[in-house]
Design a protein around this motif. Sequence first.
Motif, PDB file in Angstrom:
ATOM      1  N   GLN A 100       0.299  -0.997  -0.322  1.00  0.00           N
ATOM      2  CA  GLN A 100       0.305   0.011   0.131  1.00  0.00           C
ATOM      3  C   GLN A 100       0.545   1.680   0.148  1.00  0.00           C
ATOM      4  OE1 GLN A 100      -2.559   1.282   3.899  1.00  0.00           O
ATOM      5  NE2 GLN A 100      -4.131   0.797   2.006  1.00  0.00           N
ATOM      6  N   MET A 101       1.321   1.285   0.595  1.00  0.00           N
ATOM      7  CA  MET A 101       3.033   2.569   0.724  1.00  0.00           C
ATOM      8  C   MET A 101       3.797   2.583  -0.623  1.00  0.00           C
ATOM      9  SD  MET A 101       6.435   3.143   2.986  1.00  0.00           S
ATOM     10  CE  MET A 101       5.723   2.784   4.666  1.00  0.00           C
ATOM     11  N   PHE A 102       4.297   1.559  -1.378  1.00  0.00           N
ATOM     12  CA  PHE A 102       5.053   1.814  -2.529  1.00  0.00           C
ATOM     13  C   PHE A 102       4.389   2.586  -3.460  1.00  0.00           C
ATOM     14  CE2 PHE A 102       6.343  -0.138  -6.709  1.00  0.00           C
ATOM     15  CZ  PHE A 102       7.133  -0.145  -6.070  1.00  0.00           C
ATOM     16  N   PHE A 103       2.338   2.065  -3.397  1.00  0.00           N
ATOM     17  CA  PHE A 103       1.891   2.177  -3.882  1.00  0.00           C
ATOM     18  C   PHE A 103       1.135   3.783  -4.280  1.00  0.00           C
ATOM     19  CE2 PHE A 103       1.788  -2.361  -5.548  1.00  0.00           C
ATOM     20  CZ  PHE A 103       1.615  -2.687  -6.987  1.00  0.00           C
ATOM     21  N   PHE A 104       0.809   4.094  -2.694  1.00  0.00           N
ATOM     22  CA  PHE A 104       0.268   5.349  -2.558  1.00  0.00           C
ATOM     23  C   PHE A 104       2.038   6.206  -2.989  1.00  0.00           C
ATOM     24  CE2 PHE A 104       0.307   8.297   0.663  1.00  0.00           C
ATOM     25  CZ  PHE A 104      -0.196   9.341   0.499  1.00  0.00           C
ATOM     26  N   SER A 105       2.438   5.592  -2.611  1.00  0.00           N
ATOM     27  CA  SER A 105       4.124   6.692  -3.223  1.00  0.00           C
ATOM     28  C   SER A 105       4.304   7.089  -4.293  1.00  0.00           C
ATOM     29  CB  SER A 105       5.518   6.464  -2.568  1.00  0.00           C
ATOM     30  OG  SER A 105       6.056   7.156  -2.454  1.00  0.00           O
ATOM     31  N   LEU A 106       4.386   5.769  -5.236  1.00  0.00           N
ATOM     32  CA  LEU A 106       4.054   6.239  -6.937  1.00  0.00           C
ATOM     33  C   LEU A 106       2.566   7.075  -7.333  1.00  0.00           C
ATOM     34  CD1 LEU A 106       4.791   4.549  -9.242  1.00  0.00           C
ATOM     35  CD2 LEU A 106       3.373   2.711  -8.718  1.00  0.00           C
ATOM     36  N   PHE A 107       1.760   6.612  -6.937  1.00  0.00           N
ATOM     37  CA  PHE A 107       0.768   7.270  -7.599  1.00  0.00           C
ATOM     38  C   PHE A 107       0.815   9.111  -7.007  1.00  0.00           C
ATOM     39  CE2 PHE A 107      -1.263   3.344  -7.938  1.00  0.00           C
ATOM     40  CZ  PHE A 107      -1.090   2.524  -9.259  1.00  0.00           C
ATOM     41  N   GLY A 108       1.308   9.140  -5.981  1.00  0.00           N
ATOM     42  CA  GLY A 108       1.191  10.001  -5.247  1.00  0.00           C
ATOM     43  C   GLY A 108       2.282  11.054  -6.018  1.00  0.00           C
ATOM     44  N   THR A 109       3.524  10.680  -6.022  1.00  0.00           N
ATOM     45  CA  THR A 109       4.869  11.561  -6.803  1.00  0.00           C
ATOM     46  C   THR A 109       4.263  11.994  -7.705  1.00  0.00           C
ATOM     47  OG1 THR A 109       6.001   9.869  -5.533  1.00  0.00           O
ATOM     48  CG2 THR A 109       6.816  11.228  -6.795  1.00  0.00           C
ATOM     49  N   THR A 110       3.734  10.705  -8.854  1.00  0.00           N
ATOM     50  CA  THR A 110       3.179  10.807 -10.579  1.00  0.00           C
ATOM     51  C   THR A 110       2.398  11.951  -9.923  1.00  0.00           C
ATOM     52  OG1 THR A 110       3.747   8.502 -10.560  1.00  0.00           O
ATOM     53  CG2 THR A 110       2.292   9.721 -11.730  1.00  0.00           C
ATOM     54  N   GLY A 152       8.102   8.496  -9.652  1.00  0.00           N
ATOM     55  CA  GLY A 152       6.980   8.560  -8.756  1.00  0.00           C
ATOM     56  C   GLY A 152       7.801   7.329  -8.557  1.00  0.00           C
ATOM     57  N   CYS A 153       7.960   6.382  -9.426  1.00  0.00           N
ATOM     58  CA  CYS A 153       8.690   4.808  -9.450  1.00  0.00           C
ATOM     59  C   CYS A 153      10.694   5.138  -8.721  1.00  0.00           C
ATOM     60  CB  CYS A 153       9.501   3.913 -10.795  1.00  0.00           C
ATOM     61  SG  CYS A 153       8.030   3.508 -10.818  1.00  0.00           S
ATOM     62  N   ILE A 154      11.225   5.655  -8.553  1.00  0.00           N
ATOM     63  CA  ILE A 154      12.292   5.713  -8.026  1.00  0.00           C
ATOM     64  C   ILE A 154      12.010   6.217  -6.482  1.00  0.00           C
ATOM     65  CG2 ILE A 154      13.896   7.267  -7.917  1.00  0.00           C
ATOM     66  CD1 ILE A 154      14.114   7.444 -10.888  1.00  0.00           C
ATOM     67  N   ASN A 155      11.344   7.825  -6.435  1.00  0.00           N
ATOM     68  CA  ASN A 155      10.059   7.667  -4.671  1.00  0.00           C
ATOM     69  C   ASN A 155       9.824   6.928  -4.468  1.00  0.00           C
ATOM     70  OD1 ASN A 155       9.832  10.037  -2.982  1.00  0.00           O
ATOM     71  ND2 ASN A 155       8.132   9.691  -3.335  1.00  0.00           N
ATOM     72  N   CYS A 156       9.011   6.152  -5.135  1.00  0.00           N
ATOM     73  CA  CYS A 156       8.224   4.899  -3.686  1.00  0.00           C
ATOM     74  C   CYS A 156       9.425   4.067  -3.530  1.00  0.00           C
ATOM     75  CB  CYS A 156       7.115   4.480  -4.652  1.00  0.00           C
ATOM     76  SG  CYS A 156       7.724   3.609  -6.283  1.00  0.00           S
ATOM     77  N   THR A 157       9.742   3.925  -4.507  1.00  0.00           N
ATOM     78  CA  THR A 157      11.364   2.842  -4.141  1.00  0.00           C
ATOM     79  C   THR A 157      12.266   2.964  -3.026  1.00  0.00           C
ATOM     80  OG1 THR A 157      11.413   1.800  -5.394  1.00  0.00           O
ATOM     81  CG2 THR A 157      13.220   1.140  -4.812  1.00  0.00           C
ATOM     82  N   ILE A 158      12.457   4.270  -3.056  1.00  0.00           N
ATOM     83  CA  ILE A 158      13.177   5.201  -1.898  1.00  0.00           C
ATOM     84  C   ILE A 158      12.498   4.736  -0.838  1.00  0.00           C
ATOM     85  CG2 ILE A 158      14.122   6.847  -0.848  1.00  0.00           C
ATOM     86  CD1 ILE A 158      15.205   7.198  -3.998  1.00  0.00           C
TER      87      ILE A 158
END
Length: 307
Positions: A100-110, A152-158
């Motif tokens: 949930q954190m990964f995809f939330f961060s992905l879509f939010g950053t994007t 978004g992928c870079i941020n959510c991975t970090i």
Amino acid sequence: AKMENHTRTSEFILVGFRSHPGSQLLLCALFSTMYIVTVVGNVCMILIIRMDSSLHTPMYFFLENLSTLDICYSSVITPRAALAFLLGRRSISYSGCASQMFFFSLFGTTEAFFLAVMAYDRFTAVCKPLLYQVIMSRRLCVLMVMGSYLSGCINCTIQTGFTFSLSFCGHREINHFFCDAAAVIYASCSDTLVNELVMLAVCGSIIVGTASVVFISYGYIIITIIQMPSAESRHKAFSTCSSHMVTICLFFGTVFFMYAQPGAASSPSKSNTISIFYTVVIPMLNPFIYTLRNREVKGSLKKHLKR
């Protein structure tokens, strides 16, 4: 006090908005209604853009992608939260929380990068109208969308990697209604200083960077609009940007308050109400903002309704 026994927990308990059963049912109904409106509104926006060839322009290409992103963004959080309010089951597995954190961060950053890209699109349309079609080519638009998702992928991975490298022992309660990075960090029994600094640096740089693109673009736009000779041309130019300006104020206002300031991770209790706006309310409002304040979209909608 945080415990020192570093036994890894297998699940977390989301305790945000925990109150008596009557309030839980009301929250369930509210979240469910807003999610349905979000999906229906954004799907309608996508269909209108795809069905009307006059809307096949760079601005509406970005708007179509924004609607798709808003559906995904809200779907990560809202259905599960509504179900938890209804059933009272607030536990979430370790892997489920990480996902949930990964995809939330992905879509939010994007979405933050999307709004910056759309601001540049409006800058080009208002300040360089004769070169607009040349500059905003299909290839550049696609690259901008892909670049937003890559960021978004870079941020959510970090974010996810750093957060779940911490130890969680005994203290399994997360003071939120979803697995937000700041709230999960606060639930750890490890030293979280490095994680808080990384979150502040990464999120702060993304928010400041994208917001700078927005402010610079709209600075030039405002100067250009003021210099236009007629009131009609000024009104037309402003109307093409007003919807985007409203969305920017809503999104960056709440996100900056949550993530681009020191101490965000140490006081998660204040974030429950505020985070509803950028996780649930803004994705629901975006289709209405762009429809009600956009004559082209309203005209296309009326035309298809008549058919």
